[in-house]
Motif scaffolding. Structure first.
Motif, PDB file in Angstrom:
ATOM      1  N   HIS A  84       2.082 -25.323  -1.488  1.00 64.98           N
ATOM      2  CA  HIS A  84       3.167 -26.045  -2.327  1.00 64.98           C
ATOM      3  C   HIS A  84       4.146 -26.431  -2.302  1.00 64.98           C
ATOM      4  CE1 HIS A  84       2.492 -20.449  -3.667  1.00 64.98           C
ATOM      5  NE2 HIS A  84       1.103 -21.280  -3.418  1.00 64.98           N
ATOM      6  N   LYS A  85       4.554 -26.861  -1.805  1.00 72.46           N
ATOM      7  CA  LYS A  85       6.000 -27.960  -1.830  1.00 72.46           C
ATOM      8  C   LYS A  85       4.515 -29.091  -2.218  1.00 72.46           C
ATOM      9  CE  LYS A  85       8.313 -29.392   1.284  1.00 72.46           C
ATOM     10  NZ  LYS A  85       8.939 -28.729   2.631  1.00 72.46           N
ATOM     11  N   ARG A  86       3.129 -29.339  -1.920  1.00 69.71           N
ATOM     12  CA  ARG A  86       2.933 -30.757  -1.998  1.00 69.71           C
ATOM     13  C   ARG A  86       1.734 -30.728  -3.038  1.00 69.71           C
ATOM     14  NH1 ARG A  86       4.110 -30.005   2.852  1.00 69.71           N
ATOM     15  NH2 ARG A  86       4.862 -31.679   5.198  1.00 69.71           N
ATOM     16  N   GLY A  87       2.139 -29.146  -3.985  1.00 64.48           N
ATOM     17  CA  GLY A  87       1.486 -29.767  -5.110  1.00 64.48           C
ATOM     18  C   GLY A  87       0.313 -29.038  -4.698  1.00 64.48           C
ATOM     19  N   VAL A  88      -0.382 -27.934  -4.036  1.00 62.52           N
ATOM     20  CA  VAL A  88      -1.670 -28.046  -3.692  1.00 62.52           C
ATOM     21  C   VAL A  88      -2.534 -26.601  -4.570  1.00 62.52           C
ATOM     22  CG1 VAL A  88      -2.996 -27.547  -1.940  1.00 62.52           C
ATOM     23  CG2 VAL A  88      -1.821 -28.938  -1.647  1.00 62.52           C
ATOM     24  N   ASP A  89      -2.378 -26.039  -5.450  1.00 63.23           N
ATOM     25  CA  ASP A  89      -3.238 -24.621  -5.679  1.00 63.23           C
ATOM     26  C   ASP A  89      -3.981 -24.071  -4.602  1.00 63.23           C
ATOM     27  OD1 ASP A  89      -3.839 -22.849  -7.573  1.00 63.23           O
ATOM     28  OD2 ASP A  89      -4.204 -24.162  -9.811  1.00 63.23           O
ATOM     29  N   LEU A  90      -3.633 -23.260  -4.393  1.00 62.40           N
ATOM     30  CA  LEU A  90      -4.117 -22.378  -3.034  1.00 62.40           C
ATOM     31  C   LEU A  90      -4.097 -20.914  -3.046  1.00 62.40           C
ATOM     32  CD1 LEU A  90      -3.488 -23.576  -0.232  1.00 62.40           C
ATOM     33  CD2 LEU A  90      -1.177 -22.061  -0.041  1.00 62.40           C
ATOM     34  N   ALA A  91      -4.787 -20.288  -2.399  1.00 65.25           N
ATOM     35  CA  ALA A  91      -5.779 -19.175  -2.500  1.00 65.25           C
ATOM     36  C   ALA A  91      -6.472 -18.688  -1.150  1.00 65.25           C
ATOM     37  CB  ALA A  91      -7.280 -18.893  -3.314  1.00 65.25           C
ATOM     38  N   VAL A  92      -5.957 -17.636  -0.937  1.00 73.50           N
ATOM     39  CA  VAL A  92      -6.629 -17.507   0.584  1.00 73.50           C
ATOM     40  C   VAL A  92      -7.329 -15.795   0.813  1.00 73.50           C
ATOM     41  CG1 VAL A  92      -5.516 -16.125   3.145  1.00 73.50           C
ATOM     42  CG2 VAL A  92      -4.034 -17.522   1.507  1.00 73.50           C
ATOM     43  N   ILE A  93      -8.420 -15.920   1.766  1.00 73.93           N
ATOM     44  CA  ILE A  93      -9.504 -15.325   2.197  1.00 73.93           C
ATOM     45  C   ILE A  93      -8.977 -14.467   3.343  1.00 73.93           C
ATOM     46  CG2 ILE A  93     -11.852 -14.526   2.633  1.00 73.93           C
ATOM     47  CD1 ILE A  93     -12.151 -16.564   0.991  1.00 73.93           C
ATOM     48  N   THR A  94      -8.746 -13.580   3.873  1.00 73.02           N
ATOM     49  CA  THR A  94      -8.327 -12.975   5.120  1.00 73.02           C
ATOM     50  C   THR A  94      -9.655 -11.691   5.587  1.00 73.02           C
ATOM     51  OG1 THR A  94      -7.335 -10.420   4.529  1.00 73.02           O
ATOM     52  CG2 THR A  94      -6.344 -12.479   5.034  1.00 73.02           C
ATOM     53  N   ASN A  95     -10.307 -12.007   6.895  1.00 70.55           N
ATOM     54  CA  ASN A  95     -11.616 -11.361   7.523  1.00 70.55           C
ATOM     55  C   ASN A  95     -10.467 -10.398   8.648  1.00 70.55           C
ATOM     56  OD1 ASN A  95     -13.497 -13.838   7.467  1.00 70.55           O
ATOM     57  ND2 ASN A  95     -13.252 -12.957   6.124  1.00 70.55           N
ATOM     58  N   ASP A  96      -9.741  -9.430   7.482  1.00 72.70           N
ATOM     59  CA  ASP A  96      -9.469  -8.551   8.770  1.00 72.70           C
ATOM     60  C   ASP A  96     -10.224  -7.441   9.490  1.00 72.70           C
ATOM     61  OD1 ASP A  96      -6.593  -9.257   8.173  1.00 72.70           O
ATOM     62  OD2 ASP A  96      -7.136  -7.593   6.280  1.00 72.70           O
ATOM     63  N   LEU A  97      -9.970  -7.374  10.896  1.00 71.74           N
ATOM     64  CA  LEU A  97     -10.916  -6.827  11.591  1.00 71.74           C
ATOM     65  C   LEU A  97     -11.445  -5.425  11.324  1.00 71.74           C
ATOM     66  CD1 LEU A  97     -13.186  -7.978  13.428  1.00 71.74           C
ATOM     67  CD2 LEU A  97     -11.940  -7.372  14.881  1.00 71.74           C
ATOM     68  N   VAL A  98     -10.048  -4.478  11.022  1.00 67.96           N
ATOM     69  CA  VAL A  98     -10.159  -3.121  11.161  1.00 67.96           C
ATOM     70  C   VAL A  98      -9.894  -2.739  10.062  1.00 67.96           C
ATOM     71  CG1 VAL A  98     -10.150  -1.381  12.335  1.00 67.96           C
ATOM     72  CG2 VAL A  98     -10.222  -2.844  13.988  1.00 67.96           C
ATOM     73  N   THR A  99      -8.894  -3.122   8.689  1.00 70.15           N
ATOM     74  CA  THR A  99      -7.958  -2.582   7.661  1.00 70.15           C
ATOM     75  C   THR A  99      -7.867  -3.415   6.964  1.00 70.15           C
ATOM     76  OG1 THR A  99      -5.801  -3.696   8.568  1.00 70.15           O
ATOM     77  CG2 THR A  99      -6.705  -0.991   9.375  1.00 70.15           C
ATOM     78  N   HIS A 100      -6.754  -3.673   5.673  1.00 70.05           N
ATOM     79  CA  HIS A 100      -6.624  -4.405   4.984  1.00 70.05           C
ATOM     80  C   HIS A 100      -5.419  -4.787   5.469  1.00 70.05           C
ATOM     81  CE1 HIS A 100     -10.314  -4.239   1.667  1.00 70.05           C
ATOM     82  NE2 HIS A 100     -10.770  -4.358   2.630  1.00 70.05           N
ATOM     83  N   GLU A 101      -5.249  -4.659   6.348  1.00 65.45           N
ATOM     84  CA  GLU A 101      -3.586  -4.917   7.063  1.00 65.45           C
ATOM     85  C   GLU A 101      -3.093  -6.665   6.471  1.00 65.45           C
ATOM     86  OE1 GLU A 101      -0.223  -3.589   9.665  1.00 65.45           O
ATOM     87  OE2 GLU A 101      -2.159  -2.606   9.163  1.00 65.45           O
ATOM     88  N   ASP A 102      -4.144  -7.437   7.122  1.00 73.24           N
ATOM     89  CA  ASP A 102      -3.613  -9.139   6.757  1.00 73.24           C
ATOM     90  C   ASP A 102      -3.562  -9.482   5.908  1.00 73.24           C
ATOM     91  OD1 ASP A 102      -2.908  -9.363   9.959  1.00 73.24           O
ATOM     92  OD2 ASP A 102      -4.483 -10.745   9.627  1.00 73.24           O
ATOM     93  N   ALA A 103      -3.634  -9.149   4.484  1.00 73.83           N
ATOM     94  CA  ALA A 103      -4.253  -9.151   2.981  1.00 73.83           C
ATOM     95  C   ALA A 103      -3.001  -8.495   2.745  1.00 73.83           C
ATOM     96  CB  ALA A 103      -5.036  -8.801   2.245  1.00 73.83           C
ATOM     97  N   GLU A 104      -2.337  -7.688   3.212  1.00 72.84           N
ATOM     98  CA  GLU A 104      -1.715  -6.704   2.084  1.00 72.84           C
ATOM     99  C   GLU A 104      -0.143  -7.452   3.061  1.00 72.84           C
ATOM    100  OE1 GLU A 104      -2.661  -2.695   3.290  1.00 72.84           O
ATOM    101  OE2 GLU A 104      -4.568  -2.663   1.899  1.00 72.84           O
ATOM    102  N   LEU A 108      -7.224 -25.519  -2.957  1.00 73.09           N
ATOM    103  CA  LEU A 108      -7.471 -25.025  -1.390  1.00 73.09           C
ATOM    104  C   LEU A 108      -7.617 -23.679  -0.581  1.00 73.09           C
ATOM    105  CD1 LEU A 108      -7.235 -26.583   1.633  1.00 73.09           C
ATOM    106  CD2 LEU A 108      -4.690 -26.263   1.420  1.00 73.09           C
ATOM    107  N   ILE A 109      -8.553 -23.265  -0.210  1.00 69.52           N
ATOM    108  CA  ILE A 109      -8.508 -21.862   0.120  1.00 69.52           C
ATOM    109  C   ILE A 109      -8.962 -21.470   1.623  1.00 69.52           C
ATOM    110  CG2 ILE A 109     -10.584 -20.003   0.065  1.00 69.52           C
ATOM    111  CD1 ILE A 109     -11.342 -21.145  -2.053  1.00 69.52           C
ATOM    112  N   LEU A 110      -7.544 -21.395   1.989  1.00 67.88           N
ATOM    113  CA  LEU A 110      -7.519 -20.793   3.178  1.00 67.88           C
ATOM    114  C   LEU A 110      -8.438 -19.913   3.891  1.00 67.88           C
ATOM    115  CD1 LEU A 110      -3.793 -21.468   3.989  1.00 67.88           C
ATOM    116  CD2 LEU A 110      -5.421 -22.936   4.279  1.00 67.88           C
TER     117      LEU A 110
END
Ligand SMILES: Nc1nc2c(ncn2[C@@H]2O[C@H](COP(=O)(O)OP(=O)(O)OP(=O)(O)O)[C@@H](O)[C@H]2O)c(=O)[nH]1
Ligand SMILES: [Mg+2]
Lengths: 206, 225
Positions: free
Chosen positions: A31-51, A100-102
């Motif tokens: 964000h500090k570098r001005g990057v517009d960002l989104a994230v996709i998580t591939n949680d294995l068992v739950t939605h833990e990381d996304a949450e 960017l999408i991580l």
């Protein structure tokens, strides 16, 4: 093949090596570098990381998508990345200015690699507590990733790891391709990772 | 297409490894297992029931009509609406759309005839992209005849239940092969049956439907539904 959209970066690595911790640190750094960002998580068992990411309030919740992997973390980033590609396409549609999408892979093993149809660049996160012999084991993740991150360097003294030889061996195994060290707990080394990502896929001066 | 070339085409697109995202869906099975509603010995019966009472009477009919209408967009939109209406369980409906979009995405990138117009309709908000409609269109697009398209779809569904059951620890790899062999005569018979009109679609798999409804609240969710 795809229309120009956001650059896509994969983040793989063994269970618990600090992938989500790195994403949490990278979001403000990017964000500090001005990057517009989104994230996709591939949680294995739950939605833990996304949450967990949503709870940090670093990103608007609709910029964080979870994709289930049907117990196949490898498949969903390599043999059949279609669900991740669809999720990334939907982010491109919903956020036309996205840079960017991580994409965080579910915790996996040393053999996991990303499909180049899915990502433009990928990094592999290992940690010192997993053992300083990990680079010597030359897993495809360690060898083929565009950037190897050795995380939890703060733990080195407690697990009997001397960092310098571990980095040397990692660089040797990777034929000199980049290796960076981080301590996500104390936010150390994150800027170098953010600069490497920006330089690689956003054509932004580091 | 001669017989051998048709067989090879069907093998390619019916392969469980074909990248269409199917591996991430359990269509209610994950919850059935979590709720203790199904056992290893009961899996074969479950599979046969799913194929007879859902695939044969609902999916098959939509696929066959979409296959026959692959070049007729307005007919496809109507079929897509119908698929949406028949997916009464939210997780099943979402799964059908996500799996449909994933499969369509791969065929778009492969340049399969018929994929682009359907995708344009979806992007334009005119269709949802449900799996049976997408299957009908792309399997026609790659040149499979109707019965072969149905065979690819039926096998895909059955093997996807089997691999999900293996990954969920319910059955062994040999159980899976035995279950697939057991259900095969049934599938062959169903595919050869006269095709019902879309007004005669039905679906009755209450236990799996209730399980699928409960999926959102499960503590463990390896699968999308
Ligand atoms: N000491 C220390 N702990 C860290 C560091 N980075 C992450 N951790 C801790 O390591 C644990 C795992 O971190 P996560 O970020 O959840 O790891 P992950 O790779 O996302 O894990 P999975 O997604 O489950 O594979 C957490 O308890 C973190 O707080 C670090 O640099 N130093
Ligand atoms: Mg994580």
């Amino acid at each position: 093949m795809r229309k120009i959209g956001a650059a896509r970066i994969g983040i793989g690595g063994p269970v618990g090596s600090g992938k989500t911790a790195l994403v949490e640190r990278l979001i403000p750094a990017l964000h500090k570098r001005g990057v517009d960002l989104a994230v996709i998580t591939n949680d294995l068992v739950t939605h833990e990381d996304a949450e967990r990411l949503r709870r940090t309030n670093l990103l608007a919740p609709e910029r964080i998508l979870a994709v289930e992997a049907g117990a196949c973390p490898h498949t969903v980033i390599r043999e059949d990345p279609t669900l991740n590609m669809e999720a990334a396409d939907s982010l491109d549609r919903d956020f036309p200015d996205l840079d960017l999408i991580l994409i965080e892979s579910g915790g996996d093993n040393l053999a996991s690699t990303f499909s180049l149809d899915l990502v433009d660049y990928w990094l592999f996160v290992i940690d010192v507590a997993g053992g300083d012999d990990i680079p010597r084991k030359r897993g495809p993740g360690v060898i083929q990733s565009d950037l190897l991150v050795i995380n939890k360097v703060d733990l080195a003294p407690y697990v009997g790891v001397t960092l310098a030889p571990m980095i040397r061996e990692a660089s040797a195994a990777r034929a000199g391709r980049p290796v960076l060290c981080t301590n996500c707990r104390a936010n150390e080394g994150i800027d170098a990772v953010a600069d490497a990502l920006c330089a690689a896929v956003l054509y932004q001066a580091a | 297409m001669n017989d051998l070339s048709g067989l090879l085409t069907a093998l390619q697109f019916g392969d469980g490894q074909f990248p269409g995202g199917g591996f991430a869906f359990s269509w209610g099975l994950e919850s059935l297992i979590a709720d203790g509603q199904i056992t290893r010995t009961g899996f074969g019966g479950f599979l046969a029931g799913q194929m007879r009472h859902r695939w044969a009477k609902c999916d098959r009919v939509i696929i066959a009509h979409a296959h026959a209408a692959a070049g007729d967009l307005s007919r496809l939109l109507a079929l897509d609406d119908l698929a949406d209406a028949w997916a009464t369980v939210e997780t099943m409906r979402a799964g059908s759309r996500r799996a449909g979009l994933a499969l369509l995405g791969t065929h778009l990138r492969l340049g399969t005839p018929g994929a682009q117009p359907l995708k344009n309709a979806i992007d334009g908000g005119k269709a949802q992209g449900h799996l049976p409609v997408v299957q009908g269109v792309v399997l026609a697009g790659i040149g499979l005849d109707g019965p072969s398209a149905l065979a690819v779809s039926a096998y895909g569904m059955a093997q996807s239940f089997c691999t999900a059951a293996i990954r969920l620890g319910l059955i062994s790899h040999l159980d899976a092969q035995r279950s697939l062999a057991d259900v095969r005569p049934d599938l062959a018979r169903i595919i050869a049956e006269p095709m019902p009109d879309t007004d005669d679609i039905q679906s009755f798999t209450p236990l799996a439907d209730i399980a699928a409804m409960r999926h959102m609240d499960q503590t463990q969710r390896l699968f999308s539904n």
